[in-house]
Scaffold this active site. Structure first.
Site, PDB file in Angstrom:
ATOM      1  N   HIS A 220       0.475  -1.547   0.277  1.00 50.81           N
ATOM      2  CA  HIS A 220      -0.158   0.173   0.149  1.00 50.81           C
ATOM      3  C   HIS A 220       0.889   1.167   0.278  1.00 50.81           C
ATOM      4  CE1 HIS A 220      -3.639   1.998  -0.136  1.00 50.81           C
ATOM      5  NE2 HIS A 220      -3.618   2.919   0.452  1.00 50.81           N
ATOM      6  N   PHE A 372      -7.014   1.549  -9.842  1.00 50.44           N
ATOM      7  CA  PHE A 372      -5.716   1.966 -10.421  1.00 50.44           C
ATOM      8  C   PHE A 372      -5.033   2.303 -11.566  1.00 50.44           C
ATOM      9  CE2 PHE A 372      -4.950  -2.720  -9.751  1.00 50.44           C
ATOM     10  CZ  PHE A 372      -4.032  -3.110 -11.444  1.00 50.44           C
TER      11      PHE A 372
END
Lengths: 544, 161
Positions: A220, A372
């Site tokens: 992350h 994403f």
């Protein structure tokens, strides 16, 4: 001055762009496969054995190589210019660059030989050739070495300039580099302690659940490592490009510190659906992930306010009239502003992903690549394109080959990502279409998917064309015989507010302490427990 | 302290309030209404879990009735199929799914339900769902597991009483 820095930057950016060219090539092919046009049998002739080998190249080259090489190169430029100081040990940075390139070659060979078709997550017990993992480690270690070169330069600057506040461009770049070095400890542990000995056959078994946890420790904060260089440009450079000033410089500094403190202890939100992680830890990481929403909200206000100052300086009036007065004809500016708009959608979708149980609805569906591609594929990549539209002319000493082509490139990227992002999000949310899957031949495919598959494919083709426009401009610029009439300087935004930032926003100690404490609290007990009870039972499998 | 413009202060307060509202909503939905994620159930040895043995339901995966209208479904994942490939239950049944893998990581999602799990070798993933509609549901593998990944799926047939 800065001749060595320029050369190092140019090398990093060059490798980054070559990687994106090869990795990006597979993107449109994946989307064509979705609508039943399978070009992979043709690719067999050039040694690409499967959809998934192409997908591994796409993910590793775009998400890991393009980003890391670009960012280290960009920071070599921003830190030295922002501090107005050459690298104190340029040889160290050259060693870092060479290490990264050796690592890249070492990882690329097994992928190209179809010995590492494990995607960029390389989840054990899928087992790739050991040199794939060693190559990845070297890329990371090389980037660390470059980071050490930045720190030495910063320390030397600090000594020469006691009491002077670190300029925001340098500070943001340095914080991002520190964030990266802390974050990558997870994947470094996974690879060095678990995966590499196991891939050489030195140990028999591996614990896939523990490996996943180390991976997402890095996974992350990795996305903030990608995003924060874009923020450096949005805060530190774009207000200047727009003719404005940075609205609140102190809050911009605070945002970078908050990302340093909060980016790492949130990785378990990628593992909400993992069987081996208890509810309390998932929930704690969910709460910390939500707190990361704040620095991005602060950024939205601050950057837009800074651009508004520019629009009004340019003569824009009224509630929204200033938007038209922004320099939309400047491809560097337009690309980055369009990147910001796509990031709004990416950010909102990200809230869904990070919500403890809402994630059930979209986890591992095509919603996630939809998300994403709006974030790293748009907010980050389109911003990097925008930066390259001034930085490549700066480094090559030649004007941008064609500004119109660059503008068309920015807008087609925007349109392509909107279509593909929308298609992938809806396919995941409404139909549960899985991510990273050869959807065109899936056993459970449904005709109801077709409209959105087609939309995503159209988006993918537009993106392919946009990519070609970008590369034609880069090659055209570098091969051009023209010389710049006036030298290009890095755009540096001035602060709008005259109140200087307080000293605690230029002090590493408290922020590093908070960062370490949060990591120990959020990861210490659960990692200790998982290591103490490790289930090292899985042998390796080659499944491609 | 930092000097913050008044309009920005208001904006920050609204942002924090938004996050707080979202967080409370998620907490209530998960702990009051019970919409849960998979949590630690049990750990197994992936090398032996598929071998039939007394008490090892994964040795003979399938549907087991545990009470009136209540079932446990044990599902084994392997490249590139689930065992069993098909499950039939009467409408209104509550089924608890126990899923593990004997090789690489897989995924398990029953479309149009809240059942969605990572399948990690060495761990058992568990979620419960009630089927209120007589129809068919696909369960699919959503984690890349090799070149045949896209063929890995099964079907739940919910029949009229």
């Amino acid at each position: 001055m800065f001749a060595r820095e320029n050369k190092l930057t140019a090398w990093h950016l060059g490798v980054a762009m070559i990687a994106l060219f090869i990795g990006g090539f597979f993107g449109p092919l994946q989307k064509l496969e979705y609508v039943g046009v399978n070009l992979y049998s043709t690719l067999n002739k050039i040694g690409i054995a499967s959809y998934y080998q192409g997908l591994t190249l796409h993910a590793v080259l775009n998400a890991l190589v393009w980003t890391t090489f670009f960012i280290v190169g960009f920071f070599t430029f921003t830190i030295t210019r922002s501090l107005n100081k050459e690298l104190t040990m340029p040889k160290l940075n050259a060693v870092g660059l060479i290490t990264m390139i050796i690592g890249l070659i070492m990882a690329a060979i097994p992928i190209l030989m179809n010995l590492a078709t494990v995607l960029f997550t390389f989840y054990p017990p899928m087992k790739a050739n050991p040199f794939f993992y060693i190559g990845l480690v070297l890329v990371v270690v090389g980037s660390w070495i470059c980071g050490w070169g930045f720190y030495l330069t910063y320390f030397a600057w600090r000594k020469e300039n006691p009491g002077v506040q670190t300029p925001i461009i340098a500070l943001g770049s340095l914080i991002t580099m520190v964030l990266w070095q802390i974050a990558t400890l997870g994947v470094a542990t996974e690879l060095l302690v678990m995966v590499i000995p196991w891939s050489f056959g030195l140990v028999e078994g591996i614990d896939p659940q523990l490996a996943r946890t180390f991976f997402w420790f890095t996974g992350h904060p990795l996305v903030y490592f990608w995003l924060l260089p874009a923020y450096v440009s949005w805060y530190g450079m774009m207000p200047k490009q727009a003719g404005g000033k940075l609205f609140s410089e102190p809050l911009a500094r605070l945002v970078f510190w908050l990302f340093l403190a909060l980016s790492v202890p949130v990785g378990l939100h990628h593992q909400y659906l993992d069987p081996g992680v208890p509810a309390g830890w998932k929930f704690l990481h969910g709460l910390l992930t939500y707190s990361l929403f704040l620095p991005s909200m602060l950024t939205a206000f601050n950057v837009v306010a800074s651009l508004e100052i520019g629009g009004r300086n340019n003569g824009g009036t009224g509630l929204l009239g200033w938007v038209r007065a922004l320099p939309w004809g400047d491809p560097s500016y337009a690309a980055q502003n369009l990147a910001m708009i796509l990031f709004v959608f990416g950010g909102i979708g990200g809230l869904t992903n990070s919500s403890y149980n809402l994630n059930l609805v979209i986890h591992n569906t095509s919603w996630v690549p939809g998300h994403f591609h709006l974030t790293v594929g748009s907010a980050v990549t389109l911003t990097f394109f925008g930066i390259l539209y001034w930085l490549v002319p700066k480094l090559s000493g030649k004007p941008l080959w064609n500004r119109k082509v660059a503008l068309v490139q920015a807008w087609t990227w925007f349109a392509g990502m909107l279509l593909m992002g929308n298609g992938l999000h809806i396919l995941g949310l409404n139909f549960g279409v899985p991510r990273r899957t050869m959807v065109g031949v899936a056993a459970y495919a449904s005709d109801a998917w077709n409209p959105m598959l087609i939309e995503a494919a159209i988006g993918g083709i537009i993106l392919g064309i946009s990519g070609l426009l970008f590369y034609s401009n880069m090659i055209g610029t570098v091969l051009s015989k023209k010389r710049l009439e006036a030298p290009i300087e890095m755009p540096v935004a001035e602060a709008y507010d005259e109140h200087p930032a307080p000293a605690w926003l230029d002090n590493w100690k408290p922020w590093l302490a908070i960062t370490v404490v949060l990591i120990v609290v959020a990861y210490g007990p659960i990692l200790f427990d998982m290591i103490a009870n490790a289930n090292m039972t899985s042998p390796g499998f080659k499944v491609w | 302290m930092i000097h913050v413009d008044r309009s920005e202060k208001i904006y920050i307060i609204i942002s924090v309030a938004l996050i707080a509202v979202f967080f409370v909503a998620v907490a209530v939905s998960s702990f009051v209404y019970g919409i849960q994620v998979p949590l630690p159930e049990s750990r197994v040895d992936p090398r032996t879990i598929a071998t039939p043995a007394p008490g090892n339901f994964f040795g003979e995966p399938g549907l087991y009735e545990v009470g009136p209208g209540k079932y446990n479904a044990y599902i084994m994942s392997q490249i590139w199929s689930f065992t069993p490939r098909e499950i039939t239950v009467p409408v209104g049944s509550t089924v608890t799914f126990y899923v593990t893998s004997k090789d690489v990581q897989h995924g398990f999602r029953i479309n149009e339900t809240n059942v969605n799990m990572q399948i990690v070798p060495g761990e058992v993933s568990k979620l419960t769902v009630t089927f209120d509609e007589a129809r068919e549901y696909d369960y699919i593998c959503h984690e890349y597991c090799g070149v045949g990944h896209q063929t890995m799926a099964g079907k739940i047939i919910v029949t009229e009483q």
